[in-house]
Enzyme design. Structure first.
Site, PDB file in Angstrom:
ATOM      1  N   LYS A  55      44.503  17.687  67.988  1.00 34.92           N
ATOM      2  CA  LYS A  55      44.297  18.931  67.235  1.00 34.92           C
ATOM      3  C   LYS A  55      43.440  18.672  65.993  1.00 34.92           C
ATOM      4  O   LYS A  55      42.507  19.421  65.690  1.00 34.92           O
ATOM      5  CB  LYS A  55      45.653  19.535  66.822  1.00 34.92           C
ATOM      6  CG  LYS A  55      46.440  20.091  68.012  1.00 34.92           C
ATOM      7  CD  LYS A  55      47.867  20.478  67.640  1.00 34.92           C
ATOM      8  CE  LYS A  55      48.644  20.898  68.891  1.00 34.92           C
ATOM      9  NZ  LYS A  55      50.048  21.264  68.614  1.00 34.92           N
ATOM     10  N   GLN A  83      54.635  20.199  64.253  1.00 39.06           N
ATOM     11  CA  GLN A  83      54.689  19.796  65.659  1.00 39.06           C
ATOM     12  C   GLN A  83      56.140  19.706  66.143  1.00 39.06           C
ATOM     13  O   GLN A  83      56.995  19.132  65.475  1.00 39.06           O
ATOM     14  CB  GLN A  83      53.965  18.448  65.847  1.00 39.06           C
ATOM     15  CG  GLN A  83      53.805  18.004  67.287  1.00 39.06           C
ATOM     16  CD  GLN A  83      52.872  18.881  68.119  1.00 39.06           C
ATOM     17  OE1 GLN A  83      52.023  19.593  67.581  1.00 39.06           O
ATOM     18  NE2 GLN A  83      53.023  18.839  69.432  1.00 39.06           N
ATOM     19  N   ASP A  94      50.639  28.854  64.947  1.00 40.12           N
ATOM     20  CA  ASP A  94      51.326  28.619  66.221  1.00 40.12           C
ATOM     21  C   ASP A  94      51.956  29.911  66.753  1.00 40.12           C
ATOM     22  O   ASP A  94      52.325  29.992  67.924  1.00 40.12           O
ATOM     23  CB  ASP A  94      52.465  27.599  66.024  1.00 40.12           C
ATOM     24  CG  ASP A  94      52.118  26.216  66.559  1.00 40.12           C
ATOM     25  OD1 ASP A  94      51.260  26.120  67.459  1.00 40.12           O
ATOM     26  OD2 ASP A  94      52.723  25.243  66.071  1.00 40.12           O
TER      27      ASP A  94
HETATM   28  N1  GUN Z   1      54.960  21.013  70.936  1.00 42.42           N
HETATM   29  C1  GUN Z   1      54.520  21.320  72.181  1.00 42.42           C
HETATM   30  N2  GUN Z   1      53.644  22.353  72.143  1.00 42.42           N
HETATM   31  C2  GUN Z   1      53.539  22.705  70.847  1.00 42.42           C
HETATM   32  C3  GUN Z   1      52.777  23.693  70.170  1.00 42.42           C
HETATM   33  O1  GUN Z   1      52.040  24.478  70.752  1.00 42.42           O
HETATM   34  N3  GUN Z   1      52.923  23.726  68.814  1.00 42.42           N
HETATM   35  C4  GUN Z   1      53.749  22.887  68.149  1.00 42.42           C
HETATM   36  N4  GUN Z   1      53.838  23.033  66.838  1.00 42.42           N
HETATM   37  N5  GUN Z   1      54.486  21.958  68.749  1.00 42.42           N
HETATM   38  C5  GUN Z   1      54.355  21.869  70.088  1.00 42.42           C
END
Ligand code: GUN
Length: 292
Positions: free
Chosen positions: A52, A96, A119
């Site tokens: 990311k 995350q 998110d």
């Molecule tokens: N863990 C797995 N997918 C995601 C996501 O899209 N965002 C976040 N913050 N954690 C994740």
């Protein structure tokens, strides 16, 4: 059979975002800034978060990675979130998931300023999504909508079967596809581990979104000809022939199902790459909203 190529589509989206960022810079406007918080040392989570951050750099965004130790307390993490909430330079941030067991995930997500919640996990944003109000659509459902749109898949009036009711994918996907929107207006069936006669339901589907997290669960005999398949699953399966010791497997038995499907996402290279592109899109949106 047409592959729904998430790798190429996400590259297209990132190129479009990079152009918009270049335009912002030309006009001396603020550059989007995404922060990502990660707690602990889980290998897969670190890989995702690093991807990311790298994607931010490639499109010209600012990015900050905040790495906290496994022992971080809930209070310390809440403090970090409070700082990011008031930091004027940060347009959006993510924490995350999953978090260590001693931290209450819901409490953390609720502490994030909804205007910076790129998110789309805050209850306020989930509520807005359910009401079809402007919000941040979380990356995976947003990526699936975008992929279907860019491949001109008709959803209006179609039978869509979603397998899996997770808060991140199955549930929002079922809500979105039933809504009055460009990629929507579908007749949606949300199925899950208690669903009876699943095969009878999937065999009637024009479009299947498989998001249950069981490798190669959806078999060829469970689908009809010309079905559109979106495979959200991504499980690491041990494979000694691979350098890293594993391969990535989707929720769909690709070889069997692709023989019947009109369109199908590969794993890897389908939904996965789309999620990062959509996170960037949400960050750009957050920046535009905050600075307009
Ligand atoms: N863990 C797995 N997918 C995601 C996501 O899209 N965002 C976040 N913050 N954690 C994740």
């Amino acid at each position: 059979m047409i592959l729904l190529d998430g790798k190429k589509t996400s590259a297209d989206i990132k190129a479009e975002i990079a152009l918009e960022v270049a335009e912002l810079k030309k006009q001396d406007k603020k550059t989007p800034h995404l922060a990502a918080v990660i707690v602990g040392n889980d290998g897969a989570s670190l890989t995702y978060v690093n991807a990311k951050v790298k994607a931010c750099e490639r499109v010209g965004f600012e990015s900050s990675l905040i790495r906290l130790s496994e022992e971080t307390t809930e209070e310390e993490l809440l403090n970090e979130i409070a700082i990011l909430n008031i930091d004027k330079d940060i347009d959006g941030f993510i924490v995350q998931l999953p978090l260590p067991d001693h931290i209450d995930e819901q409490k953390i997500l609720m502490a994030i300023d909804p205007d910076k919640d790129v998110d789309g996990f805050h209850p306020m944003n989930v509520g807005k999504l359910a009401l079809n109000l402007p919000t941040f659509i979380s990356a995976t459902p947003f990526g699936i909508l975008e992929l279907l749109e860019r491949y001109n898949i008709e959803t209006s009036g179609k039978n869509v079967v979603v397998i899996g009711r997770s808060h991140i994918v199955g549930s929002p996907m079922s809500i979105l596809l039933a809504q009055k929107r460009k990629i929507g207006n579908a007749t949606v069936t949300l199925t899950h581990s208690r669903t009876q006669n699943l095969s009878e339901i999937t065999k009637k589907a024009d479009i299947i979104i498989a998001a249950l997290g069981i490798p190669e669960f959806l078999k060829g005999e469970m689908v009809k000809d010309n079905v559109v398949i979106v495979d959200v699953g991504i499980t690491r399966v041990a494979d000694s022939s691979k350098k890293n010791g594993f391969r990535l497997v989707g929720d769909v038995a690709f070889n069997e199902v692709s023989e019947k499907a009109s369109h199908i996402t590969p794993v890897p290279g389908g939904v996965g790459p789309m999620t990062i592109a959509m996170l960037l899109k949400n960050t750009l949106l957050a920046c535009e909203r905050r600075n307009s």
